[in-house]
Design an enzyme around this catalytic site. Structure first.
Site, PDB file in Angstrom:
ATOM      1  CG  ASP A  33      15.290  -2.966   0.018  1.00  0.00           C
ATOM      2  OD1 ASP A  33      15.866  -1.871  -0.134  1.00  0.00           O
ATOM      3  OD2 ASP A  33      14.614  -3.236   1.030  1.00  0.00           O
ATOM      4  CB  SER A  37      15.846   3.313   4.485  1.00  0.00           C
ATOM      5  OG  SER A  37      14.745   2.458   4.266  1.00  0.00           O
ATOM      6  CE1 TYR A 143       4.976   5.999   5.047  1.00  0.00           C
ATOM      7  CE2 TYR A 143       3.892   6.658   7.090  1.00  0.00           C
ATOM      8  CZ  TYR A 143       4.471   5.681   6.300  1.00  0.00           C
ATOM      9  OH  TYR A 143       4.533   4.393   6.747  1.00  0.00           O
ATOM     10  CE  LYS A 147       3.419   3.025   3.303  1.00  0.00           C
ATOM     11  NZ  LYS A 147       3.738   1.650   2.890  1.00  0.00           N
ATOM     12  CB  VAL A 186      10.322   6.529  19.742  1.00  0.00           C
ATOM     13  CG1 VAL A 186       9.365   5.557  20.376  1.00  0.00           C
ATOM     14  CG2 VAL A 186      10.709   7.616  20.684  1.00  0.00           C
TER      15      VAL A 186
HETATM   16  N1  LIG Z   1       8.018   0.790  11.339  1.00  0.00           N
HETATM   17  C1  LIG Z   1       6.767   1.111  11.593  1.00  0.00           C
HETATM   18  O1  LIG Z   1       6.401   1.401  12.743  1.00  0.00           O
HETATM   19  C2  LIG Z   1       5.725   1.104  10.490  1.00  0.00           C
HETATM   20  C3  LIG Z   1       4.423   1.500  10.834  1.00  0.00           C
HETATM   21  C4  LIG Z   1       3.450   1.504   9.843  1.00  0.00           C
HETATM   22  C5  LIG Z   1       3.752   1.084   8.555  1.00  0.00           C
HETATM   23  N2  LIG Z   1       5.038   0.732   8.241  1.00  0.00           N
HETATM   24  C6  LIG Z   1       5.298   0.296   6.860  1.00  0.00           C
HETATM   25  O2  LIG Z   1       5.966  -0.955   6.901  1.00  0.00           O
HETATM   26  C7  LIG Z   1       6.872  -1.042   5.792  1.00  0.00           C
HETATM   27  C8  LIG Z   1       8.272  -1.363   6.277  1.00  0.00           C
HETATM   28  O3  LIG Z   1       8.700  -0.328   7.150  1.00  0.00           O
HETATM   29  P1  LIG Z   1      10.075  -0.393   7.952  1.00  0.00           P
HETATM   30  O4  LIG Z   1       9.838   0.243   9.275  1.00  0.00           O
HETATM   31  O5  LIG Z   1      10.646  -1.757   7.881  1.00  0.00           O
HETATM   32  O6  LIG Z   1      10.929   0.662   7.114  1.00  0.00           O
HETATM   33  P2  LIG Z   1      12.339   0.482   6.378  1.00  0.00           P
HETATM   34  O7  LIG Z   1      12.700   1.837   5.871  1.00  0.00           O
HETATM   35  O8  LIG Z   1      13.292  -0.219   7.290  1.00  0.00           O
HETATM   36  O9  LIG Z   1      11.967  -0.477   5.176  1.00  0.00           O
HETATM   37  C9  LIG Z   1      11.540  -0.024   3.906  1.00  0.00           C
HETATM   38  C10 LIG Z   1      12.362  -0.745   2.864  1.00  0.00           C
HETATM   39  O10 LIG Z   1      11.915  -0.346   1.569  1.00  0.00           O
HETATM   40  C11 LIG Z   1      13.051  -0.092   0.772  1.00  0.00           C
HETATM   41  N3  LIG Z   1      12.670   0.858  -0.276  1.00  0.00           N
HETATM   42  C12 LIG Z   1      12.404   2.180  -0.147  1.00  0.00           C
HETATM   43  N4  LIG Z   1      12.118   2.728  -1.337  1.00  0.00           N
HETATM   44  C13 LIG Z   1      12.212   1.732  -2.256  1.00  0.00           C
HETATM   45  C14 LIG Z   1      12.063   1.690  -3.661  1.00  0.00           C
HETATM   46  N5  LIG Z   1      11.747   2.780  -4.378  1.00  0.00           N
HETATM   47  N6  LIG Z   1      12.242   0.495  -4.297  1.00  0.00           N
HETATM   48  C15 LIG Z   1      12.573  -0.616  -3.576  1.00  0.00           C
HETATM   49  N7  LIG Z   1      12.738  -0.629  -2.255  1.00  0.00           N
HETATM   50  C16 LIG Z   1      12.557   0.539  -1.585  1.00  0.00           C
HETATM   51  C17 LIG Z   1      14.097   0.469   1.713  1.00  0.00           C
HETATM   52  O11 LIG Z   1      15.421   0.364   1.213  1.00  0.00           O
HETATM   53  C18 LIG Z   1      13.865  -0.383   2.952  1.00  0.00           C
HETATM   54  O12 LIG Z   1      14.625  -1.563   2.937  1.00  0.00           O
HETATM   55  C19 LIG Z   1       6.758   0.282   5.030  1.00  0.00           C
HETATM   56  O13 LIG Z   1       5.832   0.092   3.986  1.00  0.00           O
HETATM   57  C20 LIG Z   1       6.202   1.235   6.071  1.00  0.00           C
HETATM   58  O14 LIG Z   1       5.491   2.276   5.464  1.00  0.00           O
HETATM   59  C21 LIG Z   1       6.031   0.726   9.182  1.00  0.00           C
END
Ligand SMILES: NC(=O)c1ccc[n+]([C@@H]2O[C@H](COP(=O)([O-])OP(=O)(O)OC[C@H]3O[C@@H](n4cnc5c(N)ncnc54)[C@H](O)[C@@H]3O)[C@@H](O)[C@H]2O)c1
Length: 310
Positions: A33, A37, A143, A147, A186
Site C-alpha cells: 500500500d 488513502s 474510474y 477498472k 455515504v
Molecule cells: N468502497 C466501495 O464501495 C467500492 C465499490 C466498488 C469497488 N471498490 C474497490 O475496492 C477496492 C478497495 O476500495 P476501498 O473502498 O477500500 O478504498 P480505499 O481508498 O480505502 O482503499 C484503496 C487502498 O489502495 C491504496 N492505494 C491507492 N493507490 C495505490 C498505489 N498506487 N499503490 C499502492 N496502494 C495504493 C490506498 O492507499 C488505499 O489503502 C478498490 O479497488 C476499489 O476500487 C470499492
C-alpha cells in the site's frame, strides 16, 4: 510456514478487513500500500506492511519475489471518481498499469488473483435492474473505464496463463473503518454529520438508488472467490434510495436533522442494483447482513472511531 497472501490496498477500508480475515485463517499476510488513502493504523500488527506504489513494477516484483504468495487480493486502486476526472492519466497508471504489474508478478509465482472492480460505476444508466454481469459496461467516468480495462487484463491473463483469476464487481460497500472524508462512502459521511449534529446534503434530492453491501459480506465473497475464474457481482440485489438510507441512519443515531437537497452531481448514476446469482452458483456466496442491522452496527462502530480520533 503457513500459506502466504499478498493484499494490495490492505491499509484501505475493505483491504484492511480482508487482511484481518486472512490472519484469522492462519495465513501469513503482506500488504502492499502506498498509503495515499490508506492508513498504517488500519493494518493489523500481525501483517507486514510494505509501503510501495503498485505502478512501480520493480518494487512490486521485489516484494512478490520475497513473499512468494499463494494468493493475491488486489484491492489497491485509485478509487475516487472525482480524482479520476481531474487526473485520468494517474488513474490509468494505478488502475491499469498497476494491475498489470500485479498480474505479471503473480504469474511468476502461479498465484490466483482476486481483483476488486466496481458494480456501481461500470454499468451506466441504461442497464436493466438488477444488472447481471453479462451487461456490456458503459462507464460514465475515467474510474469506471480504468477498472474495466484492469478487468480485461485480469481475464486475459487468466485465460492466457491458465490461472483462475476472479473479478469481483462490488456494490456500494459500507462498514466500520470507511472514511467519511471521501466523496463516496455515504454511510460514513452521513454518520459523521449526524454525530456532529450537522445536516448532510442529499444529492439527487435523495432519490438515487444504490445496492448497499456490508464489508463483512464482501470479505467473505473475496475469500470464497479465490480460485474461481470469471466475473462476479458482489451485492445484495436490494435497491435502496439515499433518503431511506439517511432515515435509517437517523434512527440509529436517535437524531432527526432536516437534510439539504441538491441535484445529482455530474457523472453520478440515477439507479444501481446488482444481480449476484452467479457468485451464489459458482462459490456459494450470498449477502447475509440485512441493511437495517448493518447500518445500525456500522453507525455505532464509526462513532466510536470518530470519538477516538477527535
Ligand atoms: N468502497 C466501495 O464501495 C467500492 C465499490 C466498488 C469497488 N471498490 C474497490 O475496492 C477496492 C478497495 O476500495 P476501498 O473502498 O477500500 O478504498 P480505499 O481508498 O480505502 O482503499 C484503496 C487502498 O489502495 C491504496 N492505494 C491507492 N493507490 C495505490 C498505489 N498506487 N499503490 C499502492 N496502494 C495504493 C490506498 O492507499 C488505499 O489503502 C478498490 O479497488 C476499489 O476500487 C470499492
Amino acid at each position: 510456514m503457513s500459506a502466504s497472501a499478498i493484499v494490495t490496498g490492505g491499509a484501505g477500508f475493505i483491504g484492511s478487513h480482508v487482511v484481518d480475515a486472512l490472519l484469522a485463517q492462519g495465513r501469513e499476510v503482506v500488504v502492499i500500500d502506498d498509503l495515499s488513502s490508506g492508513k498504517q493504523e488500519r493494518v493489523a500488527d500481525a501483517a507486514t506492511l510494505e509501503v510501495a506504489d503498485i505502478s512501480d513494477a520493480a518494487a512490486v516484483d521485489r516484494i512478490f519475489d520475497a513473499v512468494r504468495p499463494e494468493a493475491v487480493f488486489h484491492l489497491g486502486a485509485q478509487a475516487s471518481v472525482t480524482a479520476s476526472v481531474a487526473d485520468p492519466r494517474r488513474d490509468c497508471e494505478v488502475n491499469v498499469a498497476g494491475t498489470l504489474n500485479v498480474l505479471e508478478a503473480a504469474r511468476r509465482h502461479g498465484a490466483p488473483v482476486v481483483f476488486t472492480s466496481t458494480g456501481g460505476a461500470l454499468y451506466g444508466n441504461d442497464a436493466p435492474l438488477p444488472t447481471g454481469e453479462d451487461r456490456i459496461p458503459a462507464p460514465l467516468a475515467p474510474y469506471g473505464a480504468s477498472k474495466w480495462a484492469g478487468e480485461s487484463f485480469v481475464s486475459t491473463w487468466s485465460r492466457a496463463h491458465g490461472v483462475a483469476h476472479a473479478i469481483c464487481r462490488l456494490g456500494n460497500v459500507y462498514g466500520p473503518r470507511q472514511s467519511p472524508h471521501g466523496e463516496a462512502g455515504v454511510v460514513a459521511i452521513f454518520s459523521l454529520k449526524l454525530w456532529r449534529g450537522e445536516a448532510p446534503v442529499l444529492y439527487g434530492h435523495g432519490r438515487p438508488t444504490r445496492d448497499y453491501v456490508h464489508v463483512e459480506d464482501v470479505v467473505r465473497a473475496l475469500l470464497a472467490a479465490c480460485g474461481s475464474a470469471g466475473v462476479f457481482n458482489i451485492a445484495t440485489g436490494v435497491e435502496t434510495d439515499v433518503a431511506a438510507l439517511y432515515d435509517e441512519l437517523q434512527r440509529a443515531a436517535g437524531v432527526t436533522l432536516e437534510p439539504q437537497l441538491a441535484p445529482l452531481r455530474a457523472g453520478e448514476l440515477e439507479r444501481s442494483c446488482l444481480d449476484s446469482s452467479r457468485a451464489r452458483e459458482e462459490f456459494g456466496w450470498s449477502a447475509t447482513v440485512e441493511l437495517r442491522e448493518g447500518l445500525h452496527a456500522t453507525y455505532h462502530a464509526l462513532v466510536a472511531e470518530f470519538a477516538a480520533s477527535a
